[in-house]
Write a protein that holds these residues in place. Structure first.
Motif, PDB file in Angstrom:
ATOM      1  N   THR A   1       7.148  45.353  13.722  1.00  0.00           N
ATOM      2  CA  THR A   1       7.886  44.290  14.406  1.00  0.00           C
ATOM      3  C   THR A   1       7.612  42.941  13.753  1.00  0.00           C
ATOM      4  O   THR A   1       8.480  42.077  13.663  1.00  0.00           O
ATOM      5  N   ALA A   2       6.357  42.734  13.359  1.00  0.00           N
ATOM      6  CA  ALA A   2       5.936  41.459  12.781  1.00  0.00           C
ATOM      7  C   ALA A   2       4.705  41.685  11.930  1.00  0.00           C
ATOM      8  O   ALA A   2       4.001  42.684  12.096  1.00  0.00           O
TER       9      ALA A   2
ATOM     10  N   ARG B   1       4.702  49.199  28.207  1.00  0.00           N
ATOM     11  CA  ARG B   1       4.930  48.486  26.962  1.00  0.00           C
ATOM     12  C   ARG B   1       3.786  48.887  26.027  1.00  0.00           C
ATOM     13  O   ARG B   1       2.668  49.145  26.483  1.00  0.00           O
TER      14      ARG B   1
ATOM     15  N   GLY C   1       1.647  44.285  12.001  1.00  0.00           N
ATOM     16  CA  GLY C   1       0.815  44.323  10.806  1.00  0.00           C
ATOM     17  C   GLY C   1      -0.082  43.087  10.765  1.00  0.00           C
ATOM     18  O   GLY C   1       0.384  41.982  10.969  1.00  0.00           O
TER      19      GLY C   1
ATOM     20  N   LEU D   1       4.859  46.928  16.895  1.00  0.00           N
ATOM     21  CA  LEU D   1       3.923  47.360  15.863  1.00  0.00           C
ATOM     22  C   LEU D   1       3.650  46.144  14.995  1.00  0.00           C
ATOM     23  O   LEU D   1       4.560  45.618  14.352  1.00  0.00           O
TER      24      LEU D   1
ATOM     25  N   PHE E   1      -0.490  35.001  16.480  1.00  0.00           N
ATOM     26  CA  PHE E   1       0.019  35.962  17.471  1.00  0.00           C
ATOM     27  C   PHE E   1       0.938  35.246  18.464  1.00  0.00           C
ATOM     28  O   PHE E   1       2.029  35.715  18.781  1.00  0.00           O
ATOM     29  N   ARG E   2       0.500  34.071  18.927  1.00  0.00           N
ATOM     30  CA  ARG E   2       1.279  33.298  19.888  1.00  0.00           C
ATOM     31  C   ARG E   2       2.610  32.860  19.258  1.00  0.00           C
ATOM     32  O   ARG E   2       3.672  32.995  19.861  1.00  0.00           O
TER      33      ARG E   2
ATOM     34  N   LEU F   1       4.785  37.400  20.576  1.00  0.00           N
ATOM     35  CA  LEU F   1       4.492  38.770  21.011  1.00  0.00           C
ATOM     36  C   LEU F   1       3.724  38.822  22.325  1.00  0.00           C
ATOM     37  O   LEU F   1       3.610  39.869  22.948  1.00  0.00           O
ATOM     38  N   ALA F   2       3.172  37.664  22.748  1.00  0.00           N
ATOM     39  CA  ALA F   2       2.357  37.676  23.962  1.00  0.00           C
ATOM     40  C   ALA F   2       3.253  37.680  25.203  1.00  0.00           C
ATOM     41  O   ALA F   2       4.368  37.165  25.166  1.00  0.00           O
ATOM     42  N   HIS F   3       2.776  38.279  26.245  1.00  0.00           N
ATOM     43  CA  HIS F   3       3.328  38.080  27.582  1.00  0.00           C
ATOM     44  C   HIS F   3       2.562  38.940  28.595  1.00  0.00           C
ATOM     45  O   HIS F   3       1.769  39.783  28.201  1.00  0.00           O
TER      46      HIS F   3
ATOM     47  N   ILE G   1       1.383  39.354  10.778  1.00  0.00           N
ATOM     48  CA  ILE G   1       0.773  38.046  11.056  1.00  0.00           C
ATOM     49  C   ILE G   1      -0.649  37.955  10.499  1.00  0.00           C
ATOM     50  O   ILE G   1      -1.269  38.978  10.185  1.00  0.00           O
TER      51      ILE G   1
ATOM     52  N   SER H   1      -5.065  35.906  13.698  1.00  0.00           N
ATOM     53  CA  SER H   1      -5.487  34.801  14.557  1.00  0.00           C
ATOM     54  C   SER H   1      -4.622  34.746  15.804  1.00  0.00           C
ATOM     55  O   SER H   1      -3.448  35.139  15.781  1.00  0.00           O
ATOM     56  N   LEU H   2      -5.201  34.248  16.891  1.00  0.00           N
ATOM     57  CA  LEU H   2      -4.464  34.159  18.155  1.00  0.00           C
ATOM     58  C   LEU H   2      -3.279  33.206  18.033  1.00  0.00           C
ATOM     59  O   LEU H   2      -2.229  33.429  18.642  1.00  0.00           O
TER      60      LEU H   2
ATOM     61  N   PHE I   1      -9.669  40.950  15.318  1.00  0.00           N
ATOM     62  CA  PHE I   1      -8.565  40.269  15.995  1.00  0.00           C
ATOM     63  C   PHE I   1      -8.348  40.835  17.398  1.00  0.00           C
ATOM     64  O   PHE I   1      -8.149  40.091  18.364  1.00  0.00           O
TER      65      PHE I   1
END
Lengths: 383, 383
Positions: free
Chosen positions: B366-367, A122, A148, A146, B376-377, B381-383, B369, B372-373, A159
């Protein structure tokens, strides 16, 4: 990064290398990778062309047969980043990481996306949200995440460091952060290839671009290893560092005789070199001074001129970083610091197709005519 | 193009080839070039990677170890055109021509500009006046003359033919017109390399893009030569031709069972294949039928999907022509015409960096943001 070099029988090692694959894995015994690395899926970068640049030599007043361009635009994603990412990927495999990641403003994003795709990882790449459209496309096409980040490159890096320290980032290999010690070793392969392609000889002079400075220090390390291993004769070589005037913290420190590097705010078309606070700056200064080299910079106009000089003499279309090294080479020859009678290797680390904007204004059609011989004659193009 | 093949001792010839340079000149004995061709200044194209495409094979239902991508984006100007231009350049040298020229809408312009620069020829490339800016820059950067012709590609070609017949064109080598017989031979090197890289074996199935059709016919010729020379075992192989639906004169004729090819007006994103009246169309039909292959086409959406499929499975970013061959391969496997248990080689003849527009709309971040975590959460996108 400490590991054992295969000291002992240089002749056997040389034969082993020469019988290896036509990519960086021929040097597997000199890298922190498993012996069967070449069998694992990866982009197999490296062993790019060392071009004898006879036309460029003539223009720069270098003796015939003495000037070479190491053209890393021939790598799978067309920059030297494929070398360092391939190295980090092996480390990620060994650590059992499942996501390959990085912060990037261009070349690295594509290199990570492509390598992860081939290797079945991944990938999740972080970029400043306002990156140029073309670079976004090049990074996104490999199908990984990806993201941003609303902020500049420094914000992206901050970050990423936060993410690595958090449980959210578990299992993530950031090639240029937590895998950096492995990543960096990939640049040594440039030194190995240059010497092997010169017939197992050290060049007298090398011109290397400086972003973080890591590449330059690792090329020096690679040369030292070849000497230690008995693969090349031990004799002096000079390392020259190249920066853009708009981001020249190391060059400024070199000229001022300083040991420390004062950060700068980058403003140059050479975006792949635009690191205002280069982590390895002090080591670069040390290597340039110790080897009798120098660090020099060129302005944006000189960068564009040098890209076009290389293109029209050797048919190599370099990205802005290649314009920086060729421009600095020219400047250092004129200043008498590079000896035109000795062997010089100039690095081109990336591809002009990725920085078309730099030359767009001055690379246009010579003429536009009606489809007739009369119009052709009138335009003065015949002879 | 008739010349003598080095019949006689296949083992000696094979050894000679394997000891040659890592570019097309290792096959100099099989090409209409002087024996010392490798010593003359040129871009030294070829010997690009044959990538074992295990991830793509899985997606397409091909048996492990049986699917390969011949990736010609690794050439100096990142398309297979470097092969044919290198060949034409040697002929231009032999004829004493001083200007290297062509009509082009893209890849060929860059290949001619770059090759002429390295070899010290003047170059003059003719393009339609309304070509995309990026392509103009790529062609102009090598410093030769670049002439926009007020008209379309057909007008450009007509003008070039006129120029060749006029005293004004004396000393001019048009790589794809008066040097075409030599130019075409360059494509045979794709066949040689594929077989050598497979361990001196013929592939069972090849998927080749069709523009004029010349490349496909010359690859077939190259395979036949290797059989005749005893370098590979003589056994059947199938050749499949690939077109874009928006320019599919050969595919249409194949499916209708016709021997003649009716011209079409091209309308496809695969511009490098957009030749509506392909000169070698009838020969392509003959080869596809004789070898038990086929000619198929895919539409623009399928081309984009295939570019992205290749990128996310193998980390290879192909130009639209590569999307055509990969898309056609998928279609022919689904139709049962390509056997997934046999060895298949798919050609990628160019680089995605040159046709970014094709994938731009569907290759984005994809995103986006905040750094900041929490953000992100929340983005999942996390896993």
């Amino acid at each position: 990064m400490a590991y054992d070099l295969p000291l002992g029988d240089p002749e056997a090692l040389r034969k082993q290398i020469e019988a290896g694959p036509e990519n960086i894995w021929r040097y597997a015994p000199l890298l922190p990778v498993p012996a069967d690395v070449a069998d694992k899926p990866n982009l197999n970068p490296g062993f790019t062309k060392l071009v004898k640049a006879e036309n460029l030599a003539r223009e720069l007043g270098v003796e015939p047969g003495k000037l070479f361009v190491k053209d890393d635009s021939g790598n799978p994603t067309h920059s030297f980043k494929d070398r360092v990412v391939a190295q980090a990927l092996e480390a990620a495999r060994a650590f059992g990481f499942t996501t390959l990641s990085c912060s990037s403003t261009g070349n690295l994003a594509g290199a990570v996306g492509a390598a992860a795709a081939r290797a079945g990882f991944r990938s999740c790449v972080f970029i400043p949200h306002d990156l140029e459209q073309g670079k976004v496309v090049m990074a996104a096409v490999y199908g990984g995440e990806l993201v941003g980040i609303e902020g500049n490159y420094d914000d992206v890096n901050r970050f990423c460091s936060e993410l690595i320290g958090d449980p959210l980032g578990e299992g993530w290999g950031f090639v240029n952060v937590n895998l950096r010690p492995y990543y960096g070793e990939g640049s040594k392969t440039l030194a190995y290839e240059i010497c092997e392609q010169l017939g197992w000889q050290l060049p007298d002079q090398l011109v290397i671009p400086i972003a973080s400075g890591s590449q330059l220090t690792k090329i020096d390390k690679g040369l030292q290893e070849l000497i230690k291993l008995g693969l090349v004769e031990d004799r002096p070589y000079k390392i020259f560092g190249a920066q853009a005037e708009g981001c020249s913290p190391v060059s400024t420190a070199f000229k001022a005789g300083h040991d420390v590097v004062r950060p700068q705010k980058p403003d140059t078309i050479a975006k792949s070199l635009a690191i205002g606070n280069p982590a390895d700056g002090p080591y670069v200064l040390d290597i340039a001074r110790r080897t009798g080299g120098a660090v020099e910079d060129v302005n944006d106009e000189q960068i564009v001129d040098a890209i076009k000089l290389l293109a029209r003499t050797e048919g190599i279309f370099a990205e802005t970083a290649g314009g920086v090294t060729v421009g600095v080479t020219k400047k250092l020859i004129e200043a008498g610091l590079i000896d035109p009678s000795l062997t010089t290797v100039v690095l081109n680390t990336g591809d002009g197709l990725k920085t078309l904007d730099a030359v767009a204004a001055t690379s246009q059609a010579t003429a536009t005519i009606r489809p007739s011989l009369d119009a052709f004659r009138e335009a003065g193009l015949a002879h």
